[in-house]
Write a protein that holds these residues in place. Sequence first.
Motif, mmCIF file in Angstrom:
data_model
loop_
_atom_site.group_PDB
_atom_site.id
_atom_site.type_symbol
_atom_site.label_atom_id
_atom_site.label_comp_id
_atom_site.label_asym_id
_atom_site.label_seq_id
_atom_site.Cartn_x
_atom_site.Cartn_y
_atom_site.Cartn_z
ATOM 1 N N ILE A 174 0.561 -1.465 -0.125
ATOM 2 C CA ILE A 174 -0.153 0.370 0.065
ATOM 3 C C ILE A 174 0.783 1.351 -0.169
ATOM 4 C CG2 ILE A 174 -1.553 1.662 1.836
ATOM 5 C CD1 ILE A 174 -2.818 -1.703 2.549
ATOM 6 N N ALA B 113 -2.581 6.776 -1.329
ATOM 7 C CA ALA B 113 -3.493 5.738 -0.671
ATOM 8 C C ALA B 113 -2.825 5.860 0.065
ATOM 9 C CB ALA B 113 -3.030 4.360 -1.605
ATOM 10 N N VAL C 43 -7.706 1.255 2.480
ATOM 11 C CA VAL C 43 -6.808 1.610 1.937
ATOM 12 C C VAL C 43 -8.437 2.655 1.210
ATOM 13 C CG1 VAL C 43 -4.890 1.886 0.651
ATOM 14 C CG2 VAL C 43 -5.889 -0.332 1.133
ATOM 15 N N HIS D 223 -8.051 6.579 -0.786
ATOM 16 C CA HIS D 223 -7.929 7.462 -1.825
ATOM 17 C C HIS D 223 -9.042 8.725 -2.041
ATOM 18 C CE1 HIS D 223 -6.229 9.142 -5.812
ATOM 19 N NE2 HIS D 223 -5.783 8.439 -5.577
ATOM 20 N N ALA E 193 -11.235 5.308 -5.694
ATOM 21 C CA ALA E 193 -10.346 3.785 -5.369
ATOM 22 C C ALA E 193 -10.566 3.313 -6.565
ATOM 23 C CB ALA E 193 -10.576 3.055 -3.745
ATOM 24 N N ILE F 191 -6.313 2.597 -6.182
ATOM 25 C CA ILE F 191 -6.030 1.636 -6.011
ATOM 26 C C ILE F 191 -5.809 0.098 -6.541
ATOM 27 C CG2 ILE F 191 -6.700 0.741 -3.461
ATOM 28 C CD1 ILE F 191 -6.991 3.597 -2.215
#
Length: 263
Positions: free
Chosen positions: A98, A104, A152, A154, A158, A162
């Motif tokens: 990550i 991220a 996670v 963003h 995402a 991600i």
Amino acid sequence: MDFSQIKMVVTDMDGTLLNSKHQVSPRFFEIFAALQQKNIQFVAASGRQYHSIVDKLSPIKEDILVIAENGALVKEKEHELLVTPIQQHLKDELLGIIEEIEGAHAMLCGKYNAYFDEKSASFLGDLKEYYSNYEIHKNLRDVTDQIIKIAVYHNKNAEAHIYPALKDLEHLLKVKVSGLYWVDLNHSDAHKGYALDKLMKDHGLASHEVMVFGDYNNDLEMLELSDYSFAMANAHPNVKKVAKYETASNDDYGVERILEQLV
């Protein structure tokens, strides 16, 4: 549709029961009272932290079942029915991956506490909506709590920024785009479908006795378990393909409209 045999209602929270302001409508709480009179069990199923879910549903929290962290934690009142943590050896490996993704931010999710690193502080206002109990750490590798999800974040998209970097991990764990800004990593068995299947077995329920609502990819497995599965009008295209029916958007009382028919 004949809803006469429904004994359990299961709904996602963000994008489904909650409107765009992250609010539960007064209309829902009125309907909930009618569900209780009919002895229909209500289940809140979310990628959110347990405390965040019950904060949103505070007036009824003693009368519901909660599937939290995408199914990694299932509770009825103070009783834990299911806990499915991420394997400890994967945590540091996942954090390393990550950290290489531009933009991220990783959140470690314990059963009742979330852990952010100092780099996420600028997004804390956004993150607190989903994680009401949290700590900030200089290094997430120092967290010793049992971790049941890695979320996670963003701040743009995402799924675009991600998910491509994490999708190759799907043979090791669940990788779910759970919202516009989120990708969630869970144990392979920690998903809403696995959790709901356990609840259905515990309560002796079949697919025609359960009604399910969802809007994003982390809802797919639980939608597949129900003969009365509903995608919100605002749902991800994948959800609309899997759900058997569609209802209005989360800002147009999509869940409440169907529940009013049920009661």
